[in-house]
Design an enzyme around this catalytic site. Structure first.
Site, PDB file in Angstrom:
ATOM      1  N   CYS A 130      -9.191 -36.103 -25.750  1.00 36.95           N
ATOM      2  CA  CYS A 130      -8.385 -34.916 -26.067  1.00 36.95           C
ATOM      3  C   CYS A 130      -7.590 -35.069 -27.368  1.00 36.95           C
ATOM      4  CB  CYS A 130      -7.449 -34.590 -24.902  1.00 36.95           C
ATOM      5  SG  CYS A 130      -6.605 -36.006 -24.201  1.00 36.95           S
ATOM      6  N   HIS A 243      -0.691 -31.661 -26.484  1.00 39.56           N
ATOM      7  CA  HIS A 243      -0.496 -32.861 -27.295  1.00 39.56           C
ATOM      8  C   HIS A 243      -0.142 -32.464 -28.741  1.00 39.56           C
ATOM      9  CE1 HIS A 243      -2.029 -35.096 -24.030  1.00 39.56           C
ATOM     10  NE2 HIS A 243      -3.153 -35.596 -24.530  1.00 39.56           N
TER      11      HIS A 243
HETATM   12  N1  LIG Z   1      -5.961 -34.292 -18.296  1.00 37.73           N
HETATM   13  C1  LIG Z   1      -6.437 -34.143 -19.514  1.00 37.73           C
HETATM   14  O1  LIG Z   1      -5.782 -33.576 -20.392  1.00 37.73           O
HETATM   15  C2  LIG Z   1      -7.807 -34.645 -19.863  1.00 37.73           C
HETATM   16  C3  LIG Z   1      -8.302 -34.352 -21.130  1.00 37.73           C
HETATM   17  C4  LIG Z   1      -9.587 -34.801 -21.475  1.00 37.73           C
HETATM   18  C5  LIG Z   1     -10.316 -35.515 -20.561  1.00 37.73           C
HETATM   19  N2  LIG Z   1      -9.801 -35.796 -19.332  1.00 37.73           N
HETATM   20  C6  LIG Z   1     -10.632 -36.549 -18.399  1.00 37.73           C
HETATM   21  O2  LIG Z   1     -11.005 -35.678 -17.350  1.00 37.73           O
HETATM   22  C7  LIG Z   1     -11.116 -36.400 -16.130  1.00 37.73           C
HETATM   23  C8  LIG Z   1     -10.208 -35.762 -15.081  1.00 37.73           C
HETATM   24  O3  LIG Z   1      -8.877 -35.762 -15.537  1.00 37.73           O
HETATM   25  P1  LIG Z   1      -7.714 -34.956 -14.818  1.00 37.73           P
HETATM   26  O4  LIG Z   1      -6.561 -35.085 -15.736  1.00 37.73           O
HETATM   27  O5  LIG Z   1      -8.165 -33.600 -14.402  1.00 37.73           O
HETATM   28  O6  LIG Z   1      -7.447 -35.863 -13.515  1.00 37.73           O
HETATM   29  P2  LIG Z   1      -6.818 -35.465 -12.101  1.00 37.73           P
HETATM   30  O7  LIG Z   1      -5.864 -34.335 -12.232  1.00 37.73           O
HETATM   31  O8  LIG Z   1      -6.325 -36.737 -11.531  1.00 37.73           O
HETATM   32  O9  LIG Z   1      -8.066 -34.952 -11.271  1.00 37.73           O
HETATM   33  C9  LIG Z   1      -9.084 -35.797 -10.828  1.00 37.73           C
HETATM   34  C10 LIG Z   1     -10.151 -35.006 -10.110  1.00 37.73           C
HETATM   35  O10 LIG Z   1     -11.176 -35.925  -9.693  1.00 37.73           O
HETATM   36  C11 LIG Z   1     -11.372 -35.809  -8.294  1.00 37.73           C
HETATM   37  N3  LIG Z   1     -11.746 -37.081  -7.685  1.00 37.73           N
HETATM   38  C12 LIG Z   1     -11.014 -38.213  -7.644  1.00 37.73           C
HETATM   39  N4  LIG Z   1     -11.671 -39.171  -6.945  1.00 37.73           N
HETATM   40  C13 LIG Z   1     -12.839 -38.620  -6.554  1.00 37.73           C
HETATM   41  C14 LIG Z   1     -13.946 -39.080  -5.786  1.00 37.73           C
HETATM   42  N5  LIG Z   1     -13.992 -40.311  -5.287  1.00 37.73           N
HETATM   43  N6  LIG Z   1     -14.974 -38.228  -5.569  1.00 37.73           N
HETATM   44  C15 LIG Z   1     -14.947 -36.966  -6.049  1.00 37.73           C
HETATM   45  N7  LIG Z   1     -13.924 -36.471  -6.784  1.00 37.73           N
HETATM   46  C16 LIG Z   1     -12.888 -37.285  -7.028  1.00 37.73           C
HETATM   47  C17 LIG Z   1     -10.040 -35.330  -7.772  1.00 37.73           C
HETATM   48  O11 LIG Z   1     -10.217 -34.763  -6.481  1.00 37.73           O
HETATM   49  P3  LIG Z   1      -9.023 -34.747  -5.378  1.00 37.73           P
HETATM   50  O12 LIG Z   1      -8.090 -33.644  -5.800  1.00 37.73           O
HETATM   51  O13 LIG Z   1      -9.741 -34.451  -4.129  1.00 37.73           O
HETATM   52  O14 LIG Z   1      -8.378 -36.098  -5.413  1.00 37.73           O
HETATM   53  C18 LIG Z   1      -9.653 -34.322  -8.835  1.00 37.73           C
HETATM   54  O15 LIG Z   1     -10.357 -33.120  -8.644  1.00 37.73           O
HETATM   55  C19 LIG Z   1     -10.769 -37.848 -16.479  1.00 37.73           C
HETATM   56  O16 LIG Z   1     -11.969 -38.529 -16.749  1.00 37.73           O
HETATM   57  C20 LIG Z   1      -9.940 -37.705 -17.729  1.00 37.73           C
HETATM   58  O17 LIG Z   1      -9.994 -38.861 -18.536  1.00 37.73           O
HETATM   59  C21 LIG Z   1      -8.577 -35.380 -18.971  1.00 37.73           C
END
Ligand SMILES: NC(=O)c1ccc[n+]([C@@H]2O[C@H](COP(=O)([O-])OP(=O)(O)OC[C@H]3O[C@@H](n4cnc5c(N)ncnc54)[C@H](OP(=O)(O)O)[C@@H]3O)[C@@H](O)[C@H]2O)c1
Length: 332
Positions: A130, A243
């Site tokens: 990001c 950001h």
């Molecule tokens: N946040 C950002 O700004 C951003 C920007 C770019 C890229 N990313 C990337 O995007 C990804 C997600 O980020 P996020 O910020 O959205 O994280 P998050 O809010 O922690 O969400 C994680 C998601 O993954 C699911 N999950 C976790 N463990 C799992 C499993 N064992 N099986 C299936 N689903 C599972 C969670 O489901 P539950 O709700 O059921 O736990 C939730 O839907 C990461 O790889 C991160 O590096 C994030």
């Protein structure tokens, strides 16, 4: 009627996942069927899409039957395990994690910059980091005009960049401190409320963090610039969303602010907000929830020849994640 697609979102309940639903709806992506996948903890929950309740299912090896486009946003481990299964089932995977970003046979794409790379995919397309994506929205138009050589940057990264639990942690810490209680520290290494933490992601051997090295590694791939050098310090700040990055960049050609401004203004997905006399510059509060990134504080860098300094802000849940992923899906 135009072609419609069966779309799956892996990590649908996460900070990025819920934005993906919103962006698909807002951009009227032609969805015939939507499969929402998350951990077993979320199975049975529903999320709204086009006014209807869509059930969330537990992700499993058989989740991808009939899926044509799979948007992955559940962390690198899940992507490594399940993206190949989705491809095998016939889907094109657009992956938000860092699992495949540096693989030679996986295009790493910001549509406004290197959208044409999408056609080289073999089933998986990676969405960039990001902070890198937002920085490049300001840097790339300048590169096209002046040819960038190297970059020095410091990021000011919102807590939602670390996921839904991190967002909650800042809220809870602020409430606890206001109530005179001890704030609980779980997601970040230190208290984030009323603090800044000069660490995003883990440290690597050269003393930088992984997040910091992504700007150089991913920047090289996206801009097709294998010699680009970037020295970055990534800092977590107590901002909920969006950001900001302070950038100093050195160019091959002589630079000037008027042409730099024109180059950014002519580029899609980014706006110039730069009237210092009226105290107008980009801020995370103003770009949160917006698709476009904003650039301001544009000036000649006084510490190098052919240098420009600028400040760029972008909603990392949108341009840094969900929006960019859906834009890639549109190209596919
Ligand atoms: N946040 C950002 O700004 C951003 C920007 C770019 C890229 N990313 C990337 O995007 C990804 C997600 O980020 P996020 O910020 O959205 O994280 P998050 O809010 O922690 O969400 C994680 C998601 O993954 C699911 N999950 C976790 N463990 C799992 C499993 N064992 N099986 C299936 N689903 C599972 C969670 O489901 P539950 O709700 O059921 O736990 C939730 O839907 C990461 O790889 C991160 O590096 C994030």
């Amino acid at each position: 009627m135009s072609r419609q697609y069966h779309v799956a979102i892996v990590g649908a309940t996460g900070a990025v996942g819920v934005e993906m639903l919103d962006v698909l709806e807002r951009r009227k992506f032609p969805v015939s069927k939507l499969t929402l996948l998350a951990s077993p903890r979320s199975a049975g929950r529903t999320l709204k899409f086009r006014g209807e309740d869509v059930p969330v299912q537990a992700l499993g090896p058989d989740s991808f039957a009939g899926v044509e486009i799979a948007l992955f946003s559940a962390g690198g481990g899940i992507s490594k395990e399940y993206a190949p299964l989705a491809v095998k089932a016939g889907a094109v995977v657009i992956d938000n994690s860092s699992a495949f970003r540096m693989d030679d046979d996986v295009p790493l794409v910001v549509p406004e910059i290197n959208g044409a790379d999408v056609k080289n995919h073999g089933g998986i397309i990676a969405n960039p980091n990001c902070t890198t994506a937002i920085t490049l929205m300001g840097l790339y138009p300048l590169h096209k005009k002046f040819r960038v050589k190297r970059v020095f940057a410091t990021s000011y990264q919102a807590v939602s960049g670390a996921g839904a639990q991190a967002l909650e942690e800042l809220r809870a810490q602020v409430s606890a401190i206001e109530a005179g209680a001890k704030p609980e520290v779980k997601v970040f290494a230190h208290q984030i409320a009323f603090n800044v933490i000069p660490q995003v992601d883990v440290f690597v051997d050269n003393g930088y963090t992984k997040e910091e090295m992504k700007m150089q590694g991913e920047g090289r791939r996206i801009m097709h610039l294998p010699m680009l050098r970037a020295s970055v310090t990534c800092v977590r700040v107590p901002v909920y969303r969006a950001h900001s990055i302070a950038v100093s960049a050195e160019f091959e050609r002589p630079v000037n602010v008027a042409e730099a401004r024109q180059a950014i203004e002519a580029f899609p997905g980014v706006r110039v907000v730069d009237v210092p006399a009226e105290k107008k510059y980009p801020m995370p509060l103003h770009v949160a929830g917006k698709d476009d990134c904003e650039v301001g504080r544009l000036r000649l860098d006084c510490a190098m020849d052919n240098g420009l300094a600028f400040w760029v802000c972008g909603d990392q849940l949108l341009k840094g994640a969900a929006l960019n992923a859906v834009q890639i899906a549109e190209l596919v």
